[in-house]
Structures are given as structure tokens and as C-alpha cells.
Motif scaffolding. Sequence first.
Motif, mmCIF file in Angstrom:
data_model
loop_
_atom_site.group_PDB
_atom_site.id
_atom_site.type_symbol
_atom_site.label_atom_id
_atom_site.label_comp_id
_atom_site.label_asym_id
_atom_site.label_seq_id
_atom_site.Cartn_x
_atom_site.Cartn_y
_atom_site.Cartn_z
ATOM 1 N N GLY A 47 38.311 42.936 53.507
ATOM 2 C CA GLY A 47 38.570 42.654 52.099
ATOM 3 C C GLY A 47 38.916 43.888 51.290
ATOM 4 O O GLY A 47 38.383 44.085 50.194
ATOM 5 N N MET A 48 39.842 44.714 51.814
ATOM 6 C CA MET A 48 40.083 46.029 51.225
ATOM 7 C C MET A 48 41.208 46.059 50.189
ATOM 8 O O MET A 48 41.415 47.072 49.537
ATOM 9 C CB MET A 48 40.394 47.031 52.343
ATOM 10 N N THR A 49 41.976 44.988 50.037
ATOM 11 C CA THR A 49 43.043 44.995 49.037
ATOM 12 C C THR A 49 42.424 45.113 47.640
ATOM 13 O O THR A 49 41.513 44.340 47.300
ATOM 14 C CB THR A 49 43.891 43.715 49.129
ATOM 15 N N PRO A 50 42.861 46.046 46.798
ATOM 16 C CA PRO A 50 42.271 46.220 45.472
ATOM 17 C C PRO A 50 42.307 44.924 44.659
ATOM 18 O O PRO A 50 43.299 44.200 44.661
ATOM 19 C CB PRO A 50 43.161 47.292 44.833
ATOM 20 N N LYS A 51 41.212 44.667 43.955
ATOM 21 C CA LYS A 51 41.101 43.427 43.187
ATOM 22 C C LYS A 51 40.140 43.629 42.033
ATOM 23 O O LYS A 51 39.360 44.578 41.993
ATOM 24 C CB LYS A 51 40.601 42.284 44.079
ATOM 25 N N GLU A 52 40.217 42.682 41.090
ATOM 26 C CA GLU A 52 39.259 42.663 39.987
ATOM 27 C C GLU A 52 38.748 41.243 39.796
ATOM 28 O O GLU A 52 39.464 40.267 40.082
ATOM 29 C CB GLU A 52 39.912 43.161 38.693
ATOM 30 N N VAL A 53 37.515 41.120 39.349
ATOM 31 C CA VAL A 53 36.935 39.818 39.053
ATOM 32 C C VAL A 53 37.323 39.448 37.622
ATOM 33 O O VAL A 53 37.033 40.189 36.684
ATOM 34 C CB VAL A 53 35.400 39.844 39.197
ATOM 35 N N ILE A 54 37.986 38.292 37.461
ATOM 36 C CA ILE A 54 38.423 37.895 36.119
ATOM 37 C C ILE A 54 37.663 36.681 35.592
ATOM 38 O O ILE A 54 37.841 36.309 34.423
ATOM 39 C CB ILE A 54 39.935 37.619 36.082
ATOM 40 N N TRP A 55 36.811 36.077 36.439
ATOM 41 C CA TRP A 55 36.047 34.902 35.991
ATOM 42 C C TRP A 55 34.943 34.638 37.002
ATOM 43 O O TRP A 55 35.107 34.876 38.198
ATOM 44 C CB TRP A 55 36.974 33.693 35.893
ATOM 45 N N THR A 56 33.811 34.174 36.525
ATOM 46 C CA THR A 56 32.713 33.800 37.410
ATOM 47 C C THR A 56 32.115 32.482 36.947
ATOM 48 O O THR A 56 32.167 32.128 35.765
ATOM 49 C CB THR A 56 31.593 34.861 37.423
ATOM 50 N N LYS A 57 31.546 31.767 37.880
ATOM 51 C CA LYS A 57 30.772 30.567 37.592
ATOM 52 C C LYS A 57 29.721 30.437 38.673
ATOM 53 O O LYS A 57 30.046 30.299 39.853
ATOM 54 C CB LYS A 57 31.655 29.317 37.552
ATOM 55 N N ASN A 58 28.454 30.494 38.263
ATOM 56 C CA ASN A 58 27.361 30.445 39.222
ATOM 57 C C ASN A 58 27.579 31.552 40.254
ATOM 58 O O ASN A 58 27.705 32.711 39.916
ATOM 59 C CB ASN A 58 27.273 29.045 39.856
ATOM 60 N N LYS A 59 27.684 31.230 41.544
ATOM 61 C CA LYS A 59 27.889 32.245 42.582
ATOM 62 C C LYS A 59 29.364 32.553 42.804
ATOM 63 O O LYS A 59 29.704 33.514 43.511
ATOM 64 C CB LYS A 59 27.293 31.757 43.919
ATOM 65 N N ALA A 60 30.243 31.732 42.277
ATOM 66 C CA ALA A 60 31.675 31.864 42.550
ATOM 67 C C ALA A 60 32.307 32.973 41.721
ATOM 68 O O ALA A 60 31.916 33.221 40.580
ATOM 69 C CB ALA A 60 32.389 30.543 42.289
ATOM 70 N N LYS A 61 33.330 33.608 42.314
ATOM 71 C CA LYS A 61 34.100 34.641 41.631
ATOM 72 C C LYS A 61 35.589 34.359 41.819
ATOM 73 O O LYS A 61 36.011 33.924 42.890
ATOM 74 C CB LYS A 61 33.775 36.031 42.194
ATOM 75 N N LEU A 62 36.352 34.622 40.784
ATOM 76 C CA LEU A 62 37.805 34.502 40.848
ATOM 77 C C LEU A 62 38.388 35.908 40.848
ATOM 78 O O LEU A 62 38.193 36.665 39.891
ATOM 79 C CB LEU A 62 38.338 33.693 39.665
ATOM 80 N N TYR A 63 39.093 36.252 41.930
ATOM 81 C CA TYR A 63 39.684 37.578 42.054
ATOM 82 C C TYR A 63 41.169 37.544 41.699
ATOM 83 O O TYR A 63 41.883 36.596 42.013
ATOM 84 C CB TYR A 63 39.575 38.085 43.494
ATOM 85 N N ARG A 64 41.624 38.634 41.073
ATOM 86 C CA ARG A 64 43.051 38.898 40.952
ATOM 87 C C ARG A 64 43.341 40.167 41.746
ATOM 88 O O ARG A 64 42.682 41.194 41.555
ATOM 89 C CB ARG A 64 43.468 39.101 39.494
ATOM 90 N N TYR A 65 44.326 40.111 42.634
ATOM 91 C CA TYR A 65 44.583 41.201 43.569
ATOM 92 C C TYR A 65 45.653 42.165 43.069
ATOM 93 O O TYR A 65 46.638 41.754 42.472
ATOM 94 C CB TYR A 65 44.988 40.640 44.933
ATOM 95 N N GLN A 66 45.410 43.434 43.340
ATOM 96 C CA GLN A 66 46.296 44.533 42.966
ATOM 97 C C GLN A 66 46.826 44.359 41.537
ATOM 98 O O GLN A 66 48.038 44.286 41.304
ATOM 99 C CB GLN A 66 47.466 44.638 43.964
ATOM 100 N N PRO A 67 45.926 44.311 40.561
ATOM 101 C CA PRO A 67 46.353 44.078 39.177
ATOM 102 C C PRO A 67 47.283 45.157 38.633
ATOM 103 O O PRO A 67 48.060 44.899 37.703
ATOM 104 C CB PRO A 67 45.033 44.042 38.406
ATOM 105 N N ALA A 68 47.231 46.361 39.213
ATOM 106 C CA ALA A 68 48.080 47.442 38.708
ATOM 107 C C ALA A 68 49.487 47.399 39.298
ATOM 108 O O ALA A 68 50.378 48.108 38.830
ATOM 109 C CB ALA A 68 47.441 48.802 39.021
#
Length: 366
Positions: A47-68
Motif C-alpha cells: 500500500g505504498m502509493t501516496p494517498k490522503e484520507v478525505i472521509w471516514t465513517k466508523n472504521k472505514a476510510k476513503l482514500y484519494r491517491y496521489q493527490p499532488a
Amino acid sequence: MTEAISTTEKQPRGLENQFVPADTENFFDKYTQGIRIVVEGPQAETGMTPKEVIWTKNKAKLYRYQPALEKTHKTPILIVYALINRPYVLDLMRGNSLIEFLTNQGFDVYMLDWGTPGDEDAHLSFENYVLDYIHRAAKKVMRSARTDQLTLFGYCMGGTMSAMYASLYPENIKNLILMTAPTDFERENLGLYSLFTNEKYLDPGLMADAFGIIPGEIIDTGNRMMKPVTNYIGSYVGMWERIFEDKPMEGWLAMNKWVNDGPPFPGAAFKQWITEFYQQNKLIKGEIKLRGFEVKLENITAPLLNIAGTKDHICSIPQAEATMNVVSSEDKEFFVQDAGHVGLLTGRGAKKGLWPKLESWLSERD
């Protein structure tokens, strides 16, 4: 008195040291390496591709990859994975990552990671996952990308859930990609799952009541028993071969880390999955209801790329192909590769087959 005869003298010349390696120190170093993997489990960076968490719910996370990274394709891609195993198989390692490939092609890629459910999540069902988690994640993706539609990409059970979501919210779907996604659970097409999930032998409600959340080890054992020799013996035969023949270990370690990293399965969803899908085959019949909403796959009208593998023992060809006969999409393609459930996604064959196909198909429909 009979004279004693030494064992060495009785052996043919040259065989007395056949099991002793010439480089003893190197032999034991490799042996130690293998034993450490067996005892401690495979260790690898995944899971090494750069990412950021943009939303969470309970245990779940929504990632956006290589935002830059500059995005040259306007339609965002939301990847939805299964509730079993971990989604980082889509971002396994550098150079062997579908997500890395897609982002490098200029796609705006997001992924919903379900996280690890706890005992307090035993009540979570497909109503929650489809109507709450996927729906809210989809809206967040569209807000982030400033679009009113997205490409929904579902893998395995995540594909089944994606098809359900696309049937309930067709207005949000620009494109739909389903990979190894079963929609028809007719017994004759299930292989050994027909036996494992038979109501004569499996009461999912009893298991859900007993465990609350089904341990990942139980789900993993069921999947491995589909090919027990390959999964329990063949994998480690391959490990020792790689070690003693000085072959690269990174790919083996990453894949086997993933195979042994299954999260637990919330009891309510497990009960639904086995009862309403495997035992009653309600989805393809249009009999699934989520909070009173009827799930009708014929409501799907978006362009559809439906992917399956000839060697897939988790989702057979007929289980996936059935989708083609019920959706209303005019633009639809059934893309079959000579690969297994995971081999479709990673490795040399995927880089030559699936990855370029996804890039060209998506580019034409951006």
C-alpha cells in the motif's frame, strides 16, 4: 568374532556427503530465513502509493491517491473492495500496483477501505454498507472531484455491492466496472462453495449468533479449502524454491502477507451473504431488498466492463457473466482473461492484459 563393518565403507564412493551442502553457512542462512517467514508470517511493505484520507465513517476510510499528481481524466474512479481480505491488494507494491498504474495514467483514483470491524459492528449489514457507506463515499468523491458522476469499480464481493448500488443510484454512475463480481449464485456454478454453503451443513444465523463477527481465520480456511494442496502446501514449496534458488522474494512476501491478513466479517452481513445470495440466489432474481428498496440489476444503464478469469475458483465465469443478461446497458463488454481471482489483478499477466484494457476502456468513456 565377526568384524564390524562401517556404514561409510559400504556406501558407493561419492555419496557419503550427498546431503551436506558445499556452502554450509549459506545453506543455514537460507534455512533460517525460511523458518523465520513460517513462524513470524510474511513481512512486506504494501500500500505504498501516496494517498490522503478525505472521509471516514466508523472504521472505514476513503482514500484519494496521489493527490499532488496532475489529473488528466475528469471522471473520478471509486474502488470498492470486498468485506473479506484487505484492499491493499490493489496497491500491492511499487511496480505491481493497479492503483499506482491508474494514477500514473492521470486518473483520479479513490478507494473505500472498510477497516477492521470490532465486536460492536456485528449488526452491520448490506443495508449499511450499500446505502450508508458506499452512498456517502460516492457523494464525497463527486464533491472532491467536482463532478456529478463517477466510475464505480467493484472487485469480488465489492463488485456485487457496487452492482447493487448502481441499480439503486444509476444517476450517479458514469461507468461501472465489475471484476470477478458474482451476481448469480446458482448451485451448479458454485463448485465446492455449493457444498460449503449448503443449508444442510451451514447455518449462518447460528454462526453469527455464536461469534458476533466471524473471525477472518474461518473465512480464510473456507477459501483455502477450494484448493487445499495449492494453498496450504504449494505456497510454501514456492517460498523454499525462491529462497534456495536466490529468486526475488518481494512479490511472494507481499502477496502472502495479504493472503494471511483477513479481517473479521460482521455477523449480520455474513448471514445475509450466505442466506440471501448463496442459499436463496435472490440477487439475480431481483428479490433483494435493502430497507425496502428493491435491488433490480436491470436498472443499471451505465457503460459496463465486466471482468472475469477462467481460472477463478472464487467467482466462476457463469456467476459473473450472468450480469450481462440482466443489465440495461447498451454499452457493455464481458472481458475474460486466462487468470485466477487475484492473478487477474497483479503480476506480469495483469500488466500486459488487464491494466492496458482498463486504461483504454476508461479513456474512451471519460
